[in-house]
Design a protein around this motif. Structure first.
Motif, PDB file in Angstrom:
ATOM      1  N   ILE A 102       0.857  -1.372   0.055  1.00 53.29           N
ATOM      2  CA  ILE A 102       0.003   0.069   0.028  1.00 53.29           C
ATOM      3  C   ILE A 102       0.664   1.258   0.011  1.00 53.29           C
ATOM      4  O   ILE A 102       0.500   2.470  -0.548  1.00 53.29           O
ATOM      5  N   SER A 103       1.918   1.205   0.784  1.00 49.92           N
ATOM      6  CA  SER A 103       2.839   2.517   0.887  1.00 49.92           C
ATOM      7  C   SER A 103       3.428   2.763  -0.507  1.00 49.92           C
ATOM      8  O   SER A 103       4.125   4.137  -0.415  1.00 49.92           O
ATOM      9  N   MET A 104       3.361   1.856  -1.416  1.00 48.04           N
ATOM     10  CA  MET A 104       3.974   2.385  -2.718  1.00 48.04           C
ATOM     11  C   MET A 104       3.141   2.722  -3.705  1.00 48.04           C
ATOM     12  O   MET A 104       3.579   3.016  -4.739  1.00 48.04           O
ATOM     13  N   LEU A 105       1.791   2.736  -3.418  1.00 47.14           N
ATOM     14  CA  LEU A 105       0.864   3.015  -4.519  1.00 47.14           C
ATOM     15  C   LEU A 105       0.953   4.673  -4.746  1.00 47.14           C
ATOM     16  O   LEU A 105       1.084   5.275  -3.714  1.00 47.14           O
ATOM     17  N   PRO A 106       0.593   5.085  -5.841  1.00 53.22           N
ATOM     18  CA  PRO A 106       0.636   6.634  -6.332  1.00 53.22           C
ATOM     19  C   PRO A 106      -0.803   6.963  -5.577  1.00 53.22           C
ATOM     20  O   PRO A 106      -1.903   6.068  -5.355  1.00 53.22           O
ATOM     21  N   GLY A 107      -0.970   8.132  -5.322  1.00 55.15           N
ATOM     22  CA  GLY A 107      -2.358   9.017  -5.025  1.00 55.15           C
ATOM     23  C   GLY A 107      -2.688   8.743  -3.492  1.00 55.15           C
ATOM     24  O   GLY A 107      -3.738   9.030  -3.371  1.00 55.15           O
ATOM     25  N   LEU A 108      -1.877   8.293  -2.675  1.00 59.38           N
ATOM     26  CA  LEU A 108      -2.249   8.019  -1.376  1.00 59.38           C
ATOM     27  C   LEU A 108      -2.487   9.478  -0.590  1.00 59.38           C
ATOM     28  O   LEU A 108      -1.817  10.456  -0.787  1.00 59.38           O
ATOM     29  N   ASP A 109      -3.530   9.518   0.165  1.00 61.72           N
ATOM     30  CA  ASP A 109      -3.901  10.385   1.150  1.00 61.72           C
ATOM     31  C   ASP A 109      -2.711  10.320   2.322  1.00 61.72           C
ATOM     32  O   ASP A 109      -3.274   9.624   3.271  1.00 61.72           O
ATOM     33  N   PRO A 110      -2.004  11.130   2.398  1.00 63.37           N
ATOM     34  CA  PRO A 110      -1.041  11.131   3.496  1.00 63.37           C
ATOM     35  C   PRO A 110      -1.443  11.172   4.883  1.00 63.37           C
ATOM     36  O   PRO A 110      -1.125  10.665   6.040  1.00 63.37           O
ATOM     37  N   ALA A 111      -2.769  11.754   5.170  1.00 60.46           N
ATOM     38  CA  ALA A 111      -3.247  11.796   6.160  1.00 60.46           C
ATOM     39  C   ALA A 111      -4.401  10.759   6.685  1.00 60.46           C
ATOM     40  O   ALA A 111      -5.006  10.505   7.831  1.00 60.46           O
ATOM     41  N   SER A 112      -4.531   9.931   5.674  1.00 59.20           N
ATOM     42  CA  SER A 112      -5.461   8.906   5.688  1.00 59.20           C
ATOM     43  C   SER A 112      -5.290   7.790   4.652  1.00 59.20           C
ATOM     44  O   SER A 112      -6.043   7.842   3.568  1.00 59.20           O
ATOM     45  N   VAL A 113      -4.309   7.007   5.042  1.00 62.63           N
ATOM     46  CA  VAL A 113      -4.093   5.847   3.857  1.00 62.63           C
ATOM     47  C   VAL A 113      -4.995   4.865   3.498  1.00 62.63           C
ATOM     48  O   VAL A 113      -5.132   4.665   2.260  1.00 62.63           O
ATOM     49  N   LEU A 114      -5.711   4.401   4.503  1.00 66.86           N
ATOM     50  CA  LEU A 114      -6.637   3.412   3.948  1.00 66.86           C
ATOM     51  C   LEU A 114      -7.731   3.896   4.442  1.00 66.86           C
ATOM     52  O   LEU A 114      -8.261   4.448   5.492  1.00 66.86           O
ATOM     53  N   PRO A 115      -8.937   3.344   3.564  1.00 64.77           N
ATOM     54  CA  PRO A 115     -10.471   3.734   3.990  1.00 64.77           C
ATOM     55  C   PRO A 115     -11.042   2.904   5.269  1.00 64.77           C
ATOM     56  O   PRO A 115     -10.383   1.824   5.628  1.00 64.77           O
ATOM     57  N   PRO A 116     -12.285   3.315   5.690  1.00 61.52           N
ATOM     58  CA  PRO A 116     -12.518   2.442   6.733  1.00 61.52           C
ATOM     59  C   PRO A 116     -13.467   1.417   6.496  1.00 61.52           C
ATOM     60  O   PRO A 116     -14.671   1.363   6.255  1.00 61.52           O
ATOM     61  N   LEU A 117     -12.673   0.458   6.120  1.00 64.82           N
ATOM     62  CA  LEU A 117     -13.404  -0.960   5.448  1.00 64.82           C
ATOM     63  C   LEU A 117     -14.068  -1.821   6.597  1.00 64.82           C
ATOM     64  O   LEU A 117     -15.169  -2.310   6.117  1.00 64.82           O
ATOM     65  N   THR A 118     -13.625  -1.875   7.656  1.00 68.78           N
ATOM     66  CA  THR A 118     -14.297  -2.440   8.804  1.00 68.78           C
ATOM     67  C   THR A 118     -14.265  -1.846  10.210  1.00 68.78           C
ATOM     68  O   THR A 118     -13.534  -0.905  10.319  1.00 68.78           O
ATOM     69  N   PRO A 119     -15.180  -2.287  11.044  1.00 66.62           N
ATOM     70  CA  PRO A 119     -15.291  -1.726  12.045  1.00 66.62           C
ATOM     71  C   PRO A 119     -14.061  -1.746  13.230  1.00 66.62           C
ATOM     72  O   PRO A 119     -13.663  -0.840  13.921  1.00 66.62           O
ATOM     73  N   TYR A 120     -13.312  -2.782  12.811  1.00 71.91           N
ATOM     74  CA  TYR A 120     -12.230  -3.347  13.917  1.00 71.91           C
ATOM     75  C   TYR A 120     -11.017  -2.472  13.166  1.00 71.91           C
ATOM     76  O   TYR A 120     -10.173  -2.209  14.144  1.00 71.91           O
ATOM     77  N   TYR A 121     -11.142  -2.094  11.982  1.00 71.42           N
ATOM     78  CA  TYR A 121      -9.987  -1.003  11.583  1.00 71.42           C
ATOM     79  C   TYR A 121     -10.066   0.329  12.402  1.00 71.42           C
ATOM     80  O   TYR A 121      -9.151   1.168  13.074  1.00 71.42           O
ATOM     81  N   VAL A 122     -11.632   0.825  12.265  1.00 72.11           N
ATOM     82  CA  VAL A 122     -11.675   1.917  13.033  1.00 72.11           C
ATOM     83  C   VAL A 122     -11.403   1.882  14.493  1.00 72.11           C
ATOM     84  O   VAL A 122     -10.753   2.789  15.126  1.00 72.11           O
ATOM     85  N   MET A 123     -11.985   0.900  15.057  1.00 72.92           N
ATOM     86  CA  MET A 123     -11.617   0.770  16.496  1.00 72.92           C
ATOM     87  C   MET A 123     -10.454   0.544  16.846  1.00 72.92           C
ATOM     88  O   MET A 123     -10.064   1.058  18.095  1.00 72.92           O
ATOM     89  N   ARG A 124      -9.299  -0.102  16.212  1.00 71.22           N
ATOM     90  CA  ARG A 124      -8.285  -0.789  16.880  1.00 71.22           C
ATOM     91  C   ARG A 124      -7.147   0.170  16.273  1.00 71.22           C
ATOM     92  O   ARG A 124      -5.943   0.510  16.925  1.00 71.22           O
TER      93      ARG A 124
END
Length: 223
Positions: A102-124
């Motif tokens: 993921i860190s090598m992909l173009p166009g990443l938002d440096p303030a939020s690299v990954l979207p909120p796909l699951t509740p446990y990503y958001v929670m943890r």
């Protein structure tokens, strides 16, 4: 927790992550805070799969190396997270495959690299920030972490890997594993227009579970 028990836990978690392919070779490092304010840290050039509890590097409460094998060259980034993310009890840094990809992909938002796909990503994990590439051990990495002013518990180092702080060793390990799983899901779904959690759903998780997020920022000079 006693120092001997914390040493054992670091090695148990390290071996578990190594055996499941979350890091490889002599990559990755872990640190955890002792009851006396000191710090235990994995040694340099050591495989996380074969650590000796008695040989972990030990720092005193003033940050001075006092015992054990030579600490990882990534010690400055660990210390920078403890300084800026007040209340952290452990820091874990891996070279886990999907997060590095993921860190090598173009166009990443440096303030939020990954979207909120699951509740446990958001929670943890909360949001994950991206720091531009620097060579491993470069003091500029620690400076970049301090520049985030404690707003993030989860940081992705470009072309390198994730580093996560947690209130405890267990929390830090759970968070970095959740980050890696979310990175894997994101790569699997990247061109499929997946449904992500809405802003309201993310806010509800925050109200219910007190999830880490940039809005949790605290003055790093306030203890």
């Amino acid at each position: 927790m006693s120092e001997s028990r914390l040493r054992e836990q670091i090695c148990l978690f390290a071996r578990s992550m190594f055996e499941r392919g979350l890091t490889h070779g002599s990559s990755g490092n872990i640190s955890a805070v002792l009851d006396d304010g000191g710090l235990l840290m994995t040694p340099t050039d050591a495989s996380l799969g074969f650590l000796d509890p008695a040989r972990l590097a030990r720092f005193d409460a003033q940050g001075r190396f006092v015992d054990g094998d030579k600490p990882t060259k990534e010690a400055p980034l660990h210390k920078a997270l403890y300084e800026s993310r007040i209340g952290s009890g452990a820091v874990v840094h891996l070279h886990s495959t999907h997060a590095v990809a993921i860190s090598m992909l173009p166009g990443l938002d440096p303030a939020s690299v990954l979207p909120p796909l699951t509740p446990y990503y958001v929670m943890r994990v909360g949001d994950t920030a991206l720091i531009p590439y620097h060579r491993p051990g470069d003091p500029a990495v620690a400076d970049a972490i301090r520049g985030l002013a404690g707003r993030y518990a989860s940081i992705l180092l470009a072309n390198h890997g994730p580093v996560v702080a947690g209130t405890s060793l267990t929390a830090a390990v759970n968070a970095i594993e959740e980050l890696e799983e979310t990175a894997r899901l994101h790569l699997l779904l990247r061109h499929l227009d997946p449904r992500v959690l809405s802003a309201d759903q993310v806010a509800d998780l925050g109200r219910t579970f007190g999830t880490p997020s940039p809005s949790d920022a605290r003055d790093p000079h306030q203890h």
